[in-house]
Design a protein around this motif. Sequence first.
Motif, short mmCIF file in Angstrom:
data_model
loop_
_atom_site.label_atom_id
_atom_site.label_comp_id
_atom_site.label_asym_id
_atom_site.label_seq_id
_atom_site.Cartn_x
_atom_site.Cartn_y
_atom_site.Cartn_z
N THR A 69 0.83 -1.20 0.00
CA THR A 69 0.00 0.00 0.00
C THR A 69 0.87 1.26 0.00
N LEU A 71 0.61 4.06 -2.74
CA LEU A 71 0.27 5.45 -2.43
C LEU A 71 1.32 6.41 -2.97
N ILE A 72 2.60 6.05 -2.84
CA ILE A 72 3.65 6.92 -3.37
C ILE A 72 3.50 7.05 -4.89
N LEU A 131 -6.77 2.46 -1.64
CA LEU A 131 -5.59 2.22 -0.80
C LEU A 131 -5.69 2.94 0.54
N PHE A 132 -6.80 3.65 0.76
CA PHE A 132 -6.93 4.51 1.93
C PHE A 132 -6.79 3.72 3.23
N LYS A 133 -5.74 4.05 3.96
CA LYS A 133 -5.57 3.47 5.30
C LYS A 133 -5.06 4.58 6.17
N LEU A 190 -1.36 5.54 6.69
CA LEU A 190 -0.43 5.45 5.55
C LEU A 190 -0.64 6.55 4.53
N VAL A 191 -1.76 7.29 4.62
CA VAL A 191 -2.11 8.23 3.55
C VAL A 191 -1.01 9.27 3.30
N TYR A 233 1.97 8.93 2.75
CA TYR A 233 2.90 8.54 1.70
C TYR A 233 2.47 9.06 0.33
N PHE A 234 1.16 9.30 0.17
CA PHE A 234 0.67 9.90 -1.07
C PHE A 234 1.39 11.23 -1.32
#
Lengths: 272, 265
Positions: free
Chosen positions: A190, A194-195, B198-200, B203-204, B206-207
């Motif tokens: 994940t 996300l990256i 991917l939403f957690k 962890l978001v 990292y976007f």
Amino acid sequence: MSKDDGKQQDQKVISKMFKRSWFLFSSFNMVKMQGYGYEYAMLPAIDEFYKDDPEGKRAAIERHSSFFNCTYETAPFIMGLNAAMEKENSQNPDFDPDSINAIKAALMGPLSGIGDSIFWGTLRLIAAGIGIPLAMKGNILGPILFLIIYHIPSIFTRYKLLQIGYTSGEKFISSAFNSGLFELITNCATIVGLIMVGAMTASSVTIKTALKWNMAGTTLKLQSILNSIMPGLLPLLLTLAILVLLRKKVKVIYLLFGVIILGIIGAFLGIF
Amino acid sequence: MFLKALEIAILYYVIVWLSNMAGVFHFNRPIIVGPLVGLILGDLHTGIILGATFESVFLGVIAVGGAVPADATIGSLMGTAIAILTHISGAKALAVAVPVSAVGVILMQITYAYMPLLLPKMDQLAKKGDEKGVVKYNFIMSALFPLLNTVIIFFSIFLGVNAVGNLLKIIPKFVQDGFTAAGAMLPAVGFAMLLNMLFKGKLVSYFFLGFALVVYLKLPNLAVAIIAIVLAITIYNTTAKNSNPVAENGNNQGKKKTEEEEFLS
């Protein structure tokens, strides 16, 4: 039967099942999803283990005609595990055949979670991230690399997981669940996903406003002001705004047409 | 036009069968469909570029949990075919691809409605243990799946391409500019969908790392992918070590056994 014979027989079953695992989606439908595709992949194992037991074979065929749905790349693990259980069932009269479908149902969800985030959320994005810029320039390597980058890890994973499932399935699952390995792998995939989404939002979504004002003799361009705050601010805001709408359960098709209408109105008003 | 319509329709059938049924996954993505249509219609270069354009629009628009939000395959196939056959620009091709992908969803729902019609027969065969019959009907179903769309694509190209082409030629300039602007914004819908998938909670962030790497450091996607993978491996290694000190240690067999039983029960 000597031990070597058993190994050879196992290897034969595994390679037959691997060939058939390509067709997991073959009869995809909304009722049983991949159910019959799964059964097609299981038939070589059923044939092999119930050679001299027509009733056992019939029951096994019926057993595997149930609902199935899992990520394409991780499903072979369940196939391998189920094949090992069918083998046990054919040899051991005390084995409870209901556990075969029970483990199938129990593993579909977690393995889809891992599979989706690694393959759909990560690997596909990396493959597209490399393929699209090349193809934009008209380079045929773009689409070719896209397929190769996706398929080599995908094929390898399917073969390997089928084998692991067959030879050491139950042990592997229990230790993986106990150590939190499944969750960790999903999280790591994940993070990469996300990256990549962040990077591709920055590189693929482009909004440039053409708005400008004349103030005290100098021209003030809105876009250069925005750029000095943060480059890519508009694409970021648009993406986050759509995310908010998605989480409010707005239908994707409305969002697609909404963006097009936004573009046309914007072009009409001279914003873009 | 008859022959070209037939070729495109057959191409669609083969693509969908290979990718949806025979496991050549993502063979139905715009980035592959565009070049193949281009190859058939004798303009590979345009096909590759349009395929890449449509891929960036539809990249994140994926089916989650069986619901199909837009049919990227039929949209990009028709968009590329009409653009090459009527010599219209990429922005106008997008004006074909998006609405067609929306119609594709309706067609897909019709397909999903008729596919299960064979299921009672298949269940009956499975109950009897008729192995050959099960396999046969499995492949009959796979052959039926792309059929409806194939027929519709044939007739739309055979009868409709010139009409659509003429219609697109008279659209006003600002609408065309609007489509150009929309084409650059549309990937945002897909990326928002991926973000949602991917939403957690934790962890978001990292976007935003990925976003910053491109916006400020101007890194190409491949470089970002390498950094991301190295980062993920580092996190994996440190977390695995910290949370699982006894994993390598084989002394807790007894404990493992009970947990295995718990899981299986």
